[in-house]
Write a protein that holds these residues in place. Structure first.
Motif, PDB file in Angstrom:
ATOM      1  N   LEU A 381      73.980  96.098 -17.372  1.00  0.00           N
ATOM      2  CA  LEU A 381      74.927  96.263 -16.270  1.00  0.00           C
ATOM      3  C   LEU A 381      76.112  97.128 -16.691  1.00  0.00           C
ATOM      4  CD1 LEU A 381      74.839  95.295 -13.394  1.00  0.00           C
ATOM      5  CD2 LEU A 381      76.150  93.276 -14.055  1.00  0.00           C
ATOM      6  N   LYS A 382      76.559  96.976 -17.932  1.00  0.00           N
ATOM      7  CA  LYS A 382      77.672  97.797 -18.424  1.00  0.00           C
ATOM      8  C   LYS A 382      77.286  99.272 -18.471  1.00  0.00           C
ATOM      9  CE  LYS A 382      80.309  94.457 -21.144  1.00  0.00           C
ATOM     10  NZ  LYS A 382      80.828  94.106 -22.498  1.00  0.00           N
ATOM     11  N   ASP A 383      76.043  99.547 -18.891  1.00  0.00           N
ATOM     12  CA  ASP A 383      75.575 100.941 -18.915  1.00  0.00           C
ATOM     13  C   ASP A 383      75.573 101.533 -17.513  1.00  0.00           C
ATOM     14  OD1 ASP A 383      75.233 100.680 -21.611  1.00  0.00           O
ATOM     15  OD2 ASP A 383      73.038 100.558 -21.551  1.00  0.00           O
ATOM     16  N   GLY A 384      75.108 100.741 -16.541  1.00  0.00           N
ATOM     17  CA  GLY A 384      75.084 101.216 -15.161  1.00  0.00           C
ATOM     18  C   GLY A 384      76.473 101.462 -14.617  1.00  0.00           C
ATOM     19  N   GLU A 389      80.609 105.454 -12.972  1.00  0.00           N
ATOM     20  CA  GLU A 389      82.011 105.889 -13.044  1.00  0.00           C
ATOM     21  C   GLU A 389      82.168 107.279 -13.660  1.00  0.00           C
ATOM     22  OE1 GLU A 389      83.664 102.705 -15.307  1.00  0.00           O
ATOM     23  OE2 GLU A 389      84.384 101.610 -13.533  1.00  0.00           O
ATOM     24  N   SER A 390      81.079 107.820 -14.219  1.00  0.00           N
ATOM     25  CA  SER A 390      81.197 109.060 -14.995  1.00  0.00           C
ATOM     26  C   SER A 390      81.121 110.340 -14.165  1.00  0.00           C
ATOM     27  CB  SER A 390      80.099 109.109 -16.064  1.00  0.00           C
ATOM     28  OG  SER A 390      78.814 109.223 -15.464  1.00  0.00           O
ATOM     29  N   GLY A 391      80.858 110.238 -12.870  1.00  0.00           N
ATOM     30  CA  GLY A 391      80.752 111.453 -12.061  1.00  0.00           C
ATOM     31  C   GLY A 391      80.749 111.145 -10.580  1.00  0.00           C
ATOM     32  N   GLU A 392      80.218 112.073  -9.805  1.00  0.00           N
ATOM     33  CA  GLU A 392      80.169 111.911  -8.350  1.00  0.00           C
ATOM     34  C   GLU A 392      79.321 110.691  -8.007  1.00  0.00           C
ATOM     35  OE1 GLU A 392      78.938 112.015  -4.399  1.00  0.00           O
ATOM     36  OE2 GLU A 392      77.503 112.650  -5.949  1.00  0.00           O
ATOM     37  N   ARG A 393      79.865 109.786  -7.165  1.00  0.00           N
ATOM     38  CA  ARG A 393      79.291 108.455  -6.955  1.00  0.00           C
ATOM     39  C   ARG A 393      77.816 108.499  -6.543  1.00  0.00           C
ATOM     40  NH1 ARG A 393      80.862 102.970  -5.597  1.00  0.00           N
ATOM     41  NH2 ARG A 393      82.609 103.359  -6.998  1.00  0.00           N
ATOM     42  N   ALA A 394      77.477 109.210  -5.486  1.00  0.00           N
ATOM     43  CA  ALA A 394      76.104 109.196  -4.969  1.00  0.00           C
ATOM     44  C   ALA A 394      75.108 109.709  -6.004  1.00  0.00           C
ATOM     45  CB  ALA A 394      76.021 110.029  -3.694  1.00  0.00           C
ATOM     46  N   THR A 395      75.492 110.773  -6.719  1.00  0.00           N
ATOM     47  CA  THR A 395      74.597 111.342  -7.730  1.00  0.00           C
ATOM     48  C   THR A 395      74.362 110.361  -8.867  1.00  0.00           C
ATOM     49  OG1 THR A 395      75.376 113.571  -7.226  1.00  0.00           O
ATOM     50  CG2 THR A 395      74.265 113.250  -9.344  1.00  0.00           C
ATOM     51  N   VAL A 397      74.752 107.081  -8.884  1.00  0.00           N
ATOM     52  CA  VAL A 397      73.995 105.905  -8.443  1.00  0.00           C
ATOM     53  C   VAL A 397      72.497 106.212  -8.493  1.00  0.00           C
ATOM     54  CG1 VAL A 397      73.453 104.419  -6.465  1.00  0.00           C
ATOM     55  CG2 VAL A 397      75.834 104.909  -7.047  1.00  0.00           C
ATOM     56  N   GLY A 398      72.144 107.437  -8.070  1.00  0.00           N
ATOM     57  CA  GLY A 398      70.744 107.859  -8.140  1.00  0.00           C
ATOM     58  C   GLY A 398      70.235 107.924  -9.568  1.00  0.00           C
ATOM     59  N   GLU A 399      71.087 108.386 -10.486  1.00  0.00           N
ATOM     60  CA  GLU A 399      70.704 108.452 -11.902  1.00  0.00           C
ATOM     61  C   GLU A 399      70.491 107.050 -12.473  1.00  0.00           C
ATOM     62  OE1 GLU A 399      69.957 111.053 -13.893  1.00  0.00           O
ATOM     63  OE2 GLU A 399      70.009 112.165 -11.997  1.00  0.00           O
ATOM     64  N   TRP A 400      71.340 106.125 -12.063  1.00  0.00           N
ATOM     65  CA  TRP A 400      71.203 104.740 -12.526  1.00  0.00           C
ATOM     66  C   TRP A 400      69.881 104.141 -12.032  1.00  0.00           C
ATOM     67  CZ3 TRP A 400      71.559 101.152 -15.763  1.00  0.00           C
ATOM     68  CH2 TRP A 400      71.574  99.792 -15.443  1.00  0.00           C
ATOM     69  N   ALA A 401      69.526 104.411 -10.783  1.00  0.00           N
ATOM     70  CA  ALA A 401      68.254 103.925 -10.242  1.00  0.00           C
ATOM     71  C   ALA A 401      67.078 104.483 -11.044  1.00  0.00           C
ATOM     72  CB  ALA A 401      68.126 104.300  -8.772  1.00  0.00           C
ATOM     73  N   LYS A 402      67.168 105.757 -11.455  1.00  0.00           N
ATOM     74  CA  LYS A 402      66.101 106.369 -12.258  1.00  0.00           C
ATOM     75  C   LYS A 402      65.988 105.694 -13.626  1.00  0.00           C
ATOM     76  CE  LYS A 402      66.354 110.986 -10.159  1.00  0.00           C
ATOM     77  NZ  LYS A 402      66.718 112.412 -10.399  1.00  0.00           N
ATOM     78  N   GLN A 403      67.135 105.329 -14.211  1.00  0.00           N
ATOM     79  CA  GLN A 403      67.114 104.649 -15.511  1.00  0.00           C
ATOM     80  C   GLN A 403      66.424 103.291 -15.402  1.00  0.00           C
ATOM     81  OE1 GLN A 403      70.549 104.165 -17.940  1.00  0.00           O
ATOM     82  NE2 GLN A 403      71.186 106.309 -17.806  1.00  0.00           N
ATOM     83  N   VAL A 404      66.775 102.545 -14.358  1.00  0.00           N
ATOM     84  CA  VAL A 404      66.154 101.231 -14.153  1.00  0.00           C
ATOM     85  C   VAL A 404      64.649 101.388 -13.984  1.00  0.00           C
ATOM     86  CG1 VAL A 404      66.017  99.232 -12.611  1.00  0.00           C
ATOM     87  CG2 VAL A 404      68.251 100.230 -13.164  1.00  0.00           C
ATOM     88  N   GLU A 405      64.250 102.355 -13.170  1.00  0.00           N
ATOM     89  CA  GLU A 405      62.821 102.593 -12.934  1.00  0.00           C
ATOM     90  C   GLU A 405      62.110 103.007 -14.220  1.00  0.00           C
ATOM     91  OE1 GLU A 405      59.912 105.274 -10.012  1.00  0.00           O
ATOM     92  OE2 GLU A 405      62.091 105.269  -9.728  1.00  0.00           O
ATOM     93  N   CYS A 467      75.744  99.812  -1.700  1.00  0.00           N
ATOM     94  CA  CYS A 467      75.676 100.981  -2.589  1.00  0.00           C
ATOM     95  C   CYS A 467      76.238 102.238  -1.925  1.00  0.00           C
ATOM     96  CB  CYS A 467      74.235 101.228  -3.023  1.00  0.00           C
ATOM     97  SG  CYS A 467      73.556  99.924  -4.073  1.00  0.00           S
ATOM     98  N   ASP A 468      76.133 102.324  -0.610  1.00  0.00           N
ATOM     99  CA  ASP A 468      76.603 103.510   0.121  1.00  0.00           C
ATOM    100  C   ASP A 468      78.101 103.489   0.383  1.00  0.00           C
ATOM    101  OD1 ASP A 468      74.015 104.414   0.179  1.00  0.00           O
ATOM    102  OD2 ASP A 468      73.601 103.686   2.213  1.00  0.00           O
ATOM    103  N   ASP A 469      78.732 102.335   0.218  1.00  0.00           N
ATOM    104  CA  ASP A 469      80.162 102.197   0.525  1.00  0.00           C
ATOM    105  C   ASP A 469      80.987 102.528  -0.717  1.00  0.00           C
ATOM    106  OD1 ASP A 469      82.706 101.481   1.269  1.00  0.00           O
ATOM    107  OD2 ASP A 469      82.132  99.557   2.165  1.00  0.00           O
ATOM    108  N   ALA A 470      81.731 103.615  -0.663  1.00  0.00           N
ATOM    109  CA  ALA A 470      82.519 104.075  -1.811  1.00  0.00           C
ATOM    110  C   ALA A 470      83.639 103.116  -2.182  1.00  0.00           C
ATOM    111  CB  ALA A 470      83.101 105.457  -1.512  1.00  0.00           C
ATOM    112  N   ALA A 471      83.972 102.180  -1.301  1.00  0.00           N
ATOM    113  CA  ALA A 471      85.065 101.244  -1.575  1.00  0.00           C
ATOM    114  C   ALA A 471      84.663 100.147  -2.563  1.00  0.00           C
ATOM    115  CB  ALA A 471      85.542 100.606  -0.269  1.00  0.00           C
ATOM    116  N   ASN A 472      83.367  99.957  -2.771  1.00  0.00           N
ATOM    117  CA  ASN A 472      82.909  98.896  -3.669  1.00  0.00           C
ATOM    118  C   ASN A 472      83.051  99.313  -5.134  1.00  0.00           C
ATOM    119  OD1 ASN A 472      81.998  96.833  -1.800  1.00  0.00           O
ATOM    120  ND2 ASN A 472      80.413  98.296  -1.194  1.00  0.00           N
ATOM    121  N   THR A 473      83.212  98.337  -6.009  1.00  0.00           N
ATOM    122  CA  THR A 473      83.395  98.628  -7.431  1.00  0.00           C
ATOM    123  C   THR A 473      82.100  99.153  -8.043  1.00  0.00           C
ATOM    124  OG1 THR A 473      82.732  96.421  -8.191  1.00  0.00           O
ATOM    125  CG2 THR A 473      85.055  96.727  -7.579  1.00  0.00           C
ATOM    126  N   ALA A 474      82.247  99.904  -9.127  1.00  0.00           N
ATOM    127  CA  ALA A 474      81.079 100.445  -9.826  1.00  0.00           C
ATOM    128  C   ALA A 474      80.187  99.319 -10.349  1.00  0.00           C
ATOM    129  CB  ALA A 474      81.527 101.341 -10.974  1.00  0.00           C
TER     130      ALA A 474
END
Length: 538
Positions: A381-384, A389-395, A397-405, A467-474
């Motif tokens: 979870l810390k890695d995710g 937090e390291s870049g543009e949120r939507a991009t 989040v997609g990278e994190w999903a790829k890591q999990v997969e 996941c789509d709401d930018a107001a939520n924490t990372a």
């Protein structure tokens, strides 16, 4: 021979072979320890009023009196030897029951795969291991599920359902008068003392089986309060150090709390167990040896205090003996299976349908447990959180999903889960970190008054909205996307037959007592397995 009999469905032969395995195990111990065996036999004859004579009413009264909690004398040396022999006999019988053929399959697997429900029942009652997998990762229960054999599946379910037979095991009645049975509020129980030594804290717990299982915390020791990084750090301290003294003092104070509990006199104690978990498994051999010295010294002081407080272990056909602590390293697989057993029980006691699998989101990994199998993969979870937090949120989040997969690597359990969901209703329980993902997504409140299964389609929509709401924490987004990705991998977005229950702590109904607090931890599952054994034995 046992494997062939089970494969052919010859339940009468299976019974005979199990009895023969026990006889041979006993004979082996008698040959190895003839003096101890003779002493043990004499002790058992004395406890039962003589070798060949029926018990008189006076001897029965004497036996009952000796069996009362706190009334027996400490066990003699020969009795201790007989306990060691009994353990060796159990281990030898277990070895014979769980022998595997050239393909890695057991007698239980062959009986289940071929639909022989009576053989499955006999083997389970004899304590054949249901968790052993063949080379394909298929358990005996999975083999039955894949072939749609409901009768065989029902035999596996009966093991937990035995807790619903009403009342508690026979051992709860030993040494208790009829007056006590009638007068004690909530009836009588068997109990176990468990010490859970986790990475960050250790707890002394009393697990009780009245009408429902109950968990009571007697002592909690947080490693940070001892200025220790974790339990590994603490257990590497020397015997006699301040850390050692503090841990011992807190555990002994927990025993003092125990004997003052209002239910204490209603309980017959049958187990005392300490489990050391991941921190111990990851130690080097030298560090384990040092930790063993710490643990064994702690055990001696704990046992002495139990004896001083007259906390006794009750036996069905012999005198009560001082309760003694046993300890063991708990494997990751055992932790997961015990947690799943606790979930299965809590769901059953809440009058809900049993789950097909349990999904647990830990801080560093995800575990899928079900059908007596385990699938685990890394998804920190810390890695995710850092990645998002390291870049543009939507991009990100997609990278994190790829890591999990990428870390998922499905196995036999996930394959069976997917196949079943395509043809029949499948229920899933989500716990640990996934419970908090559901709370963050407003699927349920943080302290729900009750639990229920929810449509997977509704769950997925809520998680996606979070996941789509930018107001939520990372952190919340990483947790929600981790679960969302897992559900997509398991069911390939075919959610019509899938329902999900999110759970944390439970309040279980108990006849004649307040709603019992229950937690779906490995300690609860370990205790339930012991209760099931007592139900099956007596």
């Amino acid at each position: 021979a046992l494997m062939l009999a089970a494969q052919g469905g010859h339940d009468d032969i299976v019974s005979v072979l199990i009895q023969e395995a026990r006889r041979r195990a006993v004979d082996q111990q008698v040959r190895l320890h003839p003096t101890a065996a003779s002493a043990s036999l004499k002790a058992n004859q004395a406890a039962n009023g003589g070798a060949n004579q029926p018990s008189t009413s006076s001897s029965a009264k004497s036996s009952t009196k000796a069996s009362r909690v706190g009334s027996a004398k400490p066990r003699e040396k020969n009795t201790t030897l007989s306990v060691d022999m009994a353990r060796a006999i159990r281990e030898e019988v277990q070895r014979r029951l769980d022998m595997q053929d050239a393909d890695g399959n057991t007698a239980l697997y062959h009986a289940a795969r071929n639909g022989h429900a009576p053989c499955v029942r006999i083997l389970l009652q004899a304590n054949a291991s249901r968790y052993l997998c063949g080379p394909r990762g298929e358990t005996a229960l999975m083999a039955a599920v894949q072939r749609g054999n409901s009768r065989v599946c029902g035999e596996f379910e009966k093991m937990v359902r035995s807790l619903e037979r009403g009342g508690v095991p026979t051992l709860a009645l030993v040494g208790k008068s009829l007056y006590a049975v009638e007068q004690d509020k909530g009836g009588l129980a068997i109990g176990g003392l468990l010490i859970d030594v986790g990475t960050g804290e250790m707890k002394l717990l009393a697990l009780l089986q009245f009408d429902a299982a109950e968990l009571h915390e007697l002592a909690v020791i947080k490693m940070k309060d001892l200025a220790m990084k974790d339990s590994a750090d603490a257990f590497l301290q020397s015997v006699g150090s301040e850390t050692y003294k503090t841990i011992v003092a807190k555990l002994l104070s927990g025993i003092d709390v125990l004997v003052q509990m209002d239910w204490y006199q209603q309980v017959n104690w049958v187990n005392c167990f300490m489990g050391v978990t991941a921190w111990y498994r990851h130690m080097s051999a030298d560090d384990k040896a040092a930790a063993d010295v710490f643990i064994n010294a702690l055990k001696q002081e704990f046992d002495a205090h139990l004896k001083q407080k007259k906390v006794m272990q009750v036996h069905l056909k012999s005198k009560a003996t001082p309760l003694e602590l046993e300890w063991q390293a708990i494997t990751g697989s055992t932790e997961a299976q015990c947690e799943a057993r606790a979930v299965e029980y809590a769901v059953m006691k809440s009058n809900l349908s049993p789950p097909f699998a349990v999904l647990a989101g830990g801080s560093g990994s995800v575990q899928i447990t079900g059908q007596d199998a385990l699938h685990s993969f890394k998804a920190s979870l810390k890695d995710g959180e850092k990645l998002i937090e390291s870049g543009e949120r939507a991009t990100q989040v997609g990278e994190w999903a790829k890591q999990v997969e990428g870390n998922f690597e499905g196995g036999m359990l996930t394959t069976v889960l997917k196949e079943c969901a395509n043809r029949e209703p499948v229920r899933i329980v989500c716990m640990s970190g996934f419970f908090y993902a559901a709370v963050a997504a407003k699927i349920l409140p943080s302290k729900p008054s009750s639990y229920e299964y929810i449509s997977a389609e509704h769950v997925v929509a809520k998680l996606q909205a979070l996941c789509d709401d930018a107001a939520n924490t990372a952190k919340d987004v990483a947790n929600a996307m981790r679960l969302l990705t897992l559900l997509r991998l398991l069911f390939e977005e075919h959610y019509t037959n899938v329902s999900i229950l999110f759970a944390r702590d439970w309040k279980l109904p108990s006849q004649g007592r307040p709603s019992a607090q229950f937690r779906t931890t490995w300690t609860s599952g370990w205790w339930l397995d012991r209760v099931i054994e007592h139900h099956m034995a007596y």
